[in-house]
Write a protein that holds these residues in place. Structure first.
Motif, PDB file in Angstrom:
ATOM      1  N   ASN A 190     -10.307  24.877 -93.609  1.00  0.00           N
ATOM      2  CA  ASN A 190     -11.154  23.772 -93.174  1.00  0.00           C
ATOM      3  C   ASN A 190     -10.946  22.534 -94.045  1.00  0.00           C
ATOM      4  N   ILE A 191     -10.586  21.437 -93.400  1.00  0.00           N
ATOM      5  CA  ILE A 191     -10.557  20.131 -94.054  1.00  0.00           C
ATOM      6  C   ILE A 191     -11.655  19.303 -93.392  1.00  0.00           C
ATOM      7  N   VAL A 192     -12.823  19.348 -93.975  1.00  0.00           N
ATOM      8  CA  VAL A 192     -14.004  18.706 -93.402  1.00  0.00           C
ATOM      9  C   VAL A 192     -14.408  17.550 -94.298  1.00  0.00           C
ATOM     10  N   VAL A 193     -14.280  16.339 -93.798  1.00  0.00           N
ATOM     11  CA  VAL A 193     -14.568  15.128 -94.565  1.00  0.00           C
ATOM     12  C   VAL A 193     -15.743  14.416 -93.897  1.00  0.00           C
ATOM     13  N   LEU A 194     -16.932  14.730 -94.360  1.00  0.00           N
ATOM     14  CA  LEU A 194     -18.156  14.126 -93.829  1.00  0.00           C
ATOM     15  C   LEU A 194     -18.822  13.357 -94.970  1.00  0.00           C
ATOM     16  N   ILE A 195     -18.267  12.200 -95.283  1.00  0.00           N
ATOM     17  CA  ILE A 195     -18.696  11.449 -96.470  1.00  0.00           C
ATOM     18  C   ILE A 195     -19.076  10.029 -96.045  1.00  0.00           C
ATOM     19  N   PRO A 196     -20.329   9.677 -96.128  1.00  0.00           N
ATOM     20  CA  PRO A 196     -20.773   8.361 -95.640  1.00  0.00           C
ATOM     21  C   PRO A 196     -20.286   7.189 -96.472  1.00  0.00           C
ATOM     22  N   THR A 197     -19.782   7.423 -97.703  1.00  0.00           N
ATOM     23  CA  THR A 197     -19.363   6.329 -98.580  1.00  0.00           C
ATOM     24  C   THR A 197     -17.844   6.157 -98.657  1.00  0.00           C
ATOM     25  N   LEU A 198     -17.084   7.027 -97.992  1.00  0.00           N
ATOM     26  CA  LEU A 198     -15.623   7.036 -98.144  1.00  0.00           C
ATOM     27  C   LEU A 198     -14.993   5.809 -97.484  1.00  0.00           C
ATOM     28  N   LYS A 199     -14.075   5.142 -98.232  1.00  0.00           N
ATOM     29  CA  LYS A 199     -13.392   3.952 -97.728  1.00  0.00           C
ATOM     30  C   LYS A 199     -11.899   4.155 -97.520  1.00  0.00           C
ATOM     31  N   ASN A 200     -11.296   5.034 -98.329  1.00  0.00           N
ATOM     32  CA  ASN A 200      -9.851   5.268 -98.223  1.00  0.00           C
ATOM     33  C   ASN A 200      -9.585   6.769 -98.164  1.00  0.00           C
ATOM     34  N   LEU A 201      -8.776   7.180 -97.191  1.00  0.00           N
ATOM     35  CA  LEU A 201      -8.481   8.597 -96.995  1.00  0.00           C
ATOM     36  C   LEU A 201      -6.984   8.783 -96.813  1.00  0.00           C
ATOM     37  N   HIS A 202      -6.380   9.623 -97.683  1.00  0.00           N
ATOM     38  CA  HIS A 202      -4.958   9.958 -97.604  1.00  0.00           C
ATOM     39  C   HIS A 202      -4.850  11.469 -97.417  1.00  0.00           C
ATOM     40  N   LEU A 203      -4.240  11.887 -96.326  1.00  0.00           N
ATOM     41  CA  LEU A 203      -4.056  13.313 -96.054  1.00  0.00           C
ATOM     42  C   LEU A 203      -2.573  13.595 -95.816  1.00  0.00           C
ATOM     43  N   ARG A 204      -2.039  14.550 -96.568  1.00  0.00           N
ATOM     44  CA  ARG A 204      -0.681  15.049 -96.339  1.00  0.00           C
ATOM     45  C   ARG A 204      -0.788  16.552 -96.127  1.00  0.00           C
ATOM     46  N   VAL A 205      -0.829  16.948 -94.885  1.00  0.00           N
ATOM     47  CA  VAL A 205      -1.055  18.337 -94.519  1.00  0.00           C
ATOM     48  C   VAL A 205       0.272  18.916 -94.045  1.00  0.00           C
ATOM     49  N   LEU A 206       0.921  19.665 -94.912  1.00  0.00           N
ATOM     50  CA  LEU A 206       2.274  20.135 -94.649  1.00  0.00           C
ATOM     51  C   LEU A 206       2.292  21.600 -94.249  1.00  0.00           C
ATOM     52  N   PHE A 207       1.350  21.984 -93.382  1.00  0.00           N
ATOM     53  CA  PHE A 207       1.353  23.290 -92.740  1.00  0.00           C
ATOM     54  C   PHE A 207       0.616  23.142 -91.413  1.00  0.00           C
ATOM     55  N   SER A 208       0.644  24.164 -90.576  1.00  0.00           N
ATOM     56  CA  SER A 208       0.275  23.962 -89.176  1.00  0.00           C
ATOM     57  C   SER A 208      -1.026  24.620 -88.739  1.00  0.00           C
ATOM     58  N   SER A 209      -1.682  25.399 -89.579  1.00  0.00           N
ATOM     59  CA  SER A 209      -2.879  26.112 -89.136  1.00  0.00           C
ATOM     60  C   SER A 209      -4.090  25.679 -89.962  1.00  0.00           C
ATOM     61  N   TYR A 210      -4.867  24.749 -89.403  1.00  0.00           N
ATOM     62  CA  TYR A 210      -6.050  24.256 -90.103  1.00  0.00           C
ATOM     63  C   TYR A 210      -6.960  23.543 -89.103  1.00  0.00           C
ATOM     64  N   LYS A 211      -8.174  23.256 -89.543  1.00  0.00           N
ATOM     65  CA  LYS A 211      -9.130  22.479 -88.771  1.00  0.00           C
ATOM     66  C   LYS A 211      -9.470  21.214 -89.549  1.00  0.00           C
TER      67      LYS A 211
END
Length: 373
Positions: free
Chosen positions: A230-251
């Motif tokens: 689980n990659i769950v990003v529920l953050i009301p203050t977040l301004k910058n998001l960098h995601l490098r997801v190098l596999f295929s099975s996730y939410k």
């Protein structure tokens, strides 16, 4: 004549020494707080070296609130008499021998060879007692993982946390949160279970910048029967998001109402994007390969990608790259990559070209335009 030249050279040399001495005296006359600020811009090795200049300079390096211990800098030569662990430990011991030493607010450890986890754990815990504000740790250990001390997850002063390497991320059940953490960077760390990241992010109420890079090897220890990571990003203050997801099975679930910048690279699996009204710029590097199509038809995969991009309709600027690889069933994408940079009116341009054997198999094309342009 030779004597005259020699006398002039001696006089010039003496003048240079006097000028250097005068410059050093001028710098030495500066207040300790300013000298400590100057030394904080130097590598720790050079900062400590200034202690041999004079008795005035001997204790000044202990005023520096930054300890940047890079193994590549501290152990430059193979015949180094002391190990990296011995050098850093000696520096910390010498700091504590000074009356009222300046607390370390920034601790940076780059330990790439022969890492000893016990030393790292001790150094980290020592800084917590003095209100550390920034931890930047890059660790490489063979055949084992370094579990972070539980005290890290209760550090109220921590503002920046950067972890890279063989760390085992295991937030305790009773975690109370990191109330001051604004920047979080996790690169190639391991997770105890599929909800480890979710638990950590939920404990960061004022987070503004989040960077995550995760490979398939970083989640291989997870129970496959427990569900997807689980990659769950529920953050009301977040301004910058960098995601490098190098596999295929996730939410992936993102709900960030003040997010302004979104950078994504990797395969896309189950994705939910919502509540992104302030998103200004996005950079998307979408990769398509054999692992991307496990358990799903190519048509459904394209639809899933289309839905993902459609959620970003309100951005002012988008960079889109679609990187492809040969597929298992004799299919491959004709375009090796598609790069689209969009600003202003044209909000999204998406081109898919699929080729099966020697003829064109399918083409998808979509265009959104801003209603405010």
């Amino acid at each position: 004549m030779n004597q005259s030249l020699e006398s002039e050279a001696i006089e010039a040399g003496g003048s240079m020494k006097r000028q250097c001495s005068l410059s050093l005296d001028i710098i030495s006359s500066l207040p300790n707080s300013l000298l400590g600020h100057i030394l904080s811009s130097l590598p720790t090795r050079d900062s400590v070296a200034t202690s041999v200049l004079s008795s005035r300079w001997r204790p000044l390096w202990t005023l520096v609130p930054v300890l940047h211990s890079d193994q590549r800098e501290l152990c430059r030569t193979p015949d180094q008499p002391f190990s990296y662990a011995e050098i850093v430990s000696r520096i910390l011991i010498l700091r504590n021998t000074v009356l009222n030493p300046t607390p370390i607010h920034k601790l940076r450890i780059y330990w790439l060879k022969n890492c000893l986890p016990l030393h790292v754990d001790t150094w980290i815990c020592d800084t917590f007692w003095n209100g550390v504000q920034e931890l930047d740790l890059t660790i490489h250990i063979s055949n084992r993982l370094l579990q972070l001390p539980h005290s890290l997850f209760f550090c109220t002063s921590l503002v920046v946390l950067k972890l890279k390497g063989e760390f085992l991320l295991n937030p305790p059940p009773e975690i109370q949160g990191l109330p001051s953490l604004r920047i979080l960077k996790l690169e190639c760390v391991r997770f105890v279970n599929r909800n480890s990241l979710l638990k950590l992010l939920a404990a960061c109420p004022v987070l503004q910048d989040f960077f995550l890079k995760v490979h398939d090897k970083d989640v291989t220890n997870l129970d496959k029967n427990a569900g997807k990571f689980n990659i769950v990003v529920l953050i009301p203050t977040l301004k910058n998001l960098h995601l490098r997801v190098l596999f295929s099975s996730y939410k992936l679930h993102i709900n960030t109402p003040v997010l302004e910048y979104f950078h994504f690279k990797g395969n896309l699996d189950e994705v939910v994007l919502e509540n992104l009204p302030n998103l200004v710029k996005s950079v998307l590097h979408i990769e398509i390969g054999p692992d991307s199509l496990k358990g799903i038809s190519f048509t459904d995969y394209l639809k899933r990608r289309w839905d993902f991009l459609g959620r970003l309709y309100n951005v002012n600027s988008m960079e889109l790259r679609i990187v492809t690889a040969e597929l298992d069933r004799g299919e491959h994408v004709v375009a090796v990559w598609v790069w689209v940079l969009i600003c202003g009116g044209a909000q999204l341009l998406w081109v898919w070209v699929l080729r099966r054997t020697r003829w064109l198999y399918g083409l998808g094309f979509g265009l959104w335009r801003s209603t405010t342009a």
